[in-house]
Design an enzyme around this catalytic site. Structure first.
Site, PDB file in Angstrom:
ATOM      1  N   ASP A   1     -10.176   4.754  -2.910  1.00 40.55           N
ATOM      2  CA  ASP A   1      -9.001   5.228  -3.647  1.00 40.55           C
ATOM      3  C   ASP A   1      -9.480   5.863  -4.956  1.00 40.55           C
ATOM      4  O   ASP A   1     -10.678   5.967  -5.202  1.00 40.55           O
ATOM      5  CB  ASP A   1      -8.029   4.075  -3.923  1.00 40.55           C
ATOM      6  CG  ASP A   1      -8.523   3.218  -5.069  1.00 40.55           C
ATOM      7  OD1 ASP A   1      -9.738   3.006  -5.149  1.00 40.55           O
ATOM      8  OD2 ASP A   1      -7.705   2.770  -5.887  1.00 40.55           O
TER       9      ASP A   1
ATOM     10  N   TYR B   1      -7.018   6.376   3.316  1.00 38.77           N
ATOM     11  CA  TYR B   1      -7.080   5.265   2.370  1.00 38.77           C
ATOM     12  C   TYR B   1      -6.253   4.071   2.850  1.00 38.77           C
ATOM     13  O   TYR B   1      -6.745   2.931   2.889  1.00 38.77           O
ATOM     14  CB  TYR B   1      -6.603   5.680   0.968  1.00 38.77           C
ATOM     15  CG  TYR B   1      -6.273   4.441   0.172  1.00 38.77           C
ATOM     16  CD1 TYR B   1      -7.291   3.646  -0.347  1.00 38.77           C
ATOM     17  CD2 TYR B   1      -4.957   3.993   0.048  1.00 38.77           C
ATOM     18  CE1 TYR B   1      -7.012   2.463  -0.991  1.00 38.77           C
ATOM     19  CE2 TYR B   1      -4.671   2.806  -0.598  1.00 38.77           C
ATOM     20  CZ  TYR B   1      -5.694   2.046  -1.117  1.00 38.77           C
ATOM     21  OH  TYR B   1      -5.423   0.872  -1.730  1.00 38.77           O
TER      22      TYR B   1
ATOM     23  N   GLU C   1       0.822  -1.210   0.000  1.00 40.69           N
ATOM     24  CA  GLU C   1       0.000   0.000   0.000  1.00 40.69           C
ATOM     25  C   GLU C   1       0.856   1.260   0.000  1.00 40.69           C
ATOM     26  O   GLU C   1       0.537   2.238  -0.673  1.00 40.69           O
ATOM     27  CB  GLU C   1      -0.960  -0.003   1.191  1.00 40.69           C
ATOM     28  CG  GLU C   1      -2.038  -1.080   1.121  1.00 40.69           C
ATOM     29  CD  GLU C   1      -2.909  -0.974  -0.130  1.00 40.69           C
ATOM     30  OE1 GLU C   1      -2.937   0.104  -0.756  1.00 40.69           O
ATOM     31  OE2 GLU C   1      -3.541  -1.975  -0.489  1.00 40.69           O
TER      32      GLU C   1
END
Length: 317
Positions: free
Chosen positions: A128, A110, A27
């Site tokens: 996102d 996020y 991520e």
DNA sequence: GAACCGTGGCG
DNA sequence: TCGCCAAGGTT
């Protein structure tokens, strides 16, 4: 979700053996960076640092070096700081609670939601750029998100669509993201291959263009960001300290070059070595970093001595 | 909310 | 060629 089960890419951070740490690393790397560019760095990163403690045991400069050309190198610094925090405050395990994830450096709304969902199968709203675009087209008929960041209304709408069951919710989120990445793309969407085309408000309206004045792309050529990137590229390639003279070669404008270098030091991405050399933070042997053990005669030509000292083991205790 | 923060590929 | 875009976050 049926489309996802059939068409999803086989990505390492989605496999059954992926750890929460692996999901977290992915991520960080995927923030504003395409999957194809992340893949090789992700593999080498996890091979070298398979757990947070392994990364935390090394200086931050090694994280910046291993980051390579992924861009936005502050993410490497934040990931290192996050690993350190995970070791110090969470027993070396990536937390599962959104609030605890959100408190980690470099983890925003996020990323916290994504790690909770994809690593721990929690029910979170993962918004996102892909999800925003897909839902915006499907439910509101808008070509692209109008606002720079998700609105409260967007979150509420996404939460309404999210399956009630946590496991299903996590899969639904990654499925919508994948749909946005592979089919419902920003530039040339493949509506003929879309599993929900029949329910798409945007397609039904004839795919109208939506003017989004708010999201103008930022310039890059000639900016401080470009200069910072050039300076950092030199430092990544050099295991030892780099004399100021070598950094001067990458950009002619002295004022801008110095400003960029000062900013890199202020950000913790670069560490001064004496007055006339620089290195990635924490990557040099202590004797050469401090310069305190250097004999006065060695200071006569610091530009060249600094680089040599790091090679010289003779004065290391 | 605006500005800033890298890098490379694609239409 | 060049603007746009890519699993954002911090100040």
């Amino acid at each position: 979700m049926r489309w996802y089960a059939d068409r999803a890419r086989d990505l390492p951070w989605r496999r059954a053996d992926a750890t929460p740490w692996g999901v977290l690393v992915s991520e960080f790397m995927l923030q504003q960076t395409p999957v194809d560019r992340v893949l090789p760095v992700y593999e080498s990163w996890l091979a070298r640092w398979p757990a947070p403690a392994a990364l935390a045991a090394e200086p931050p400069g090694e994280a910046v070096r291993a980051w390579g050309r992924l861009g936005y190198p502050r993410r490497a610094l934040w990931l290192h700081a996050t690993a350190t925090t995970v070791v110090d405050r969470h027993g070396g395990r990536v937390p599962a609670d959104v609030s605890e994830l959100r408190a980690l450096p470099g983890v925003g709304e996020y990323t916290a939601a994504a790690v909770a969902a994809f690593a721990y199968r929690r029910r979170t709203v993962v918004l996102d750029t892909n999800v925003r675009r897909v839902l915006g087209r499907l439910t509101r008929g808008e070509a692209l998100p109008v606002t720079a960041s998700p609105t409260t209304a967007e979150r509420a709408a996404a939460e309404t669509l999210l399956p009630a069951e946590p496991e299903a919710a996590a899969t639904w989120s990654v499925a919508v993201m994948e749909l946005g990445a592979l089919v419902c793309t920003a530039r040339s969407p493949r509506c003929d291959a879309c599993p929900v085309a029949s329910r798409c408000r945007w397609l039904a309206a004839g795919r109208p263009a939506t003017d989004n004045a708010g999201s103008r792309a930022q310039a890059f050529a000639g900016t401080d960001r470009q200069v910072r990137g050039l300076l950092l590229a030199v430092l990544r390639a050099e295991p030892d300290a780099v004399p100021r003279a070598r950094l001067e070669e990458v950009w002619p404008d002295r004022t801008q070059r110095e400003r960029a270098l000062d900013a890199l030091v202020a950000d913790g991405l670069v560490e001064p070595v004496g007055a006339e050399a620089f290195a990635l933070p924490g990557t040099l042997a202590r004797s050469s970093r401090t310069g305190c053990r250097t004999a006065p005669s060695d200071l006569a030509d610091p530009l060249h001595r600094v680089g040599e000292i790091a090679h010289d083991d003779s004065d290391v205790p």
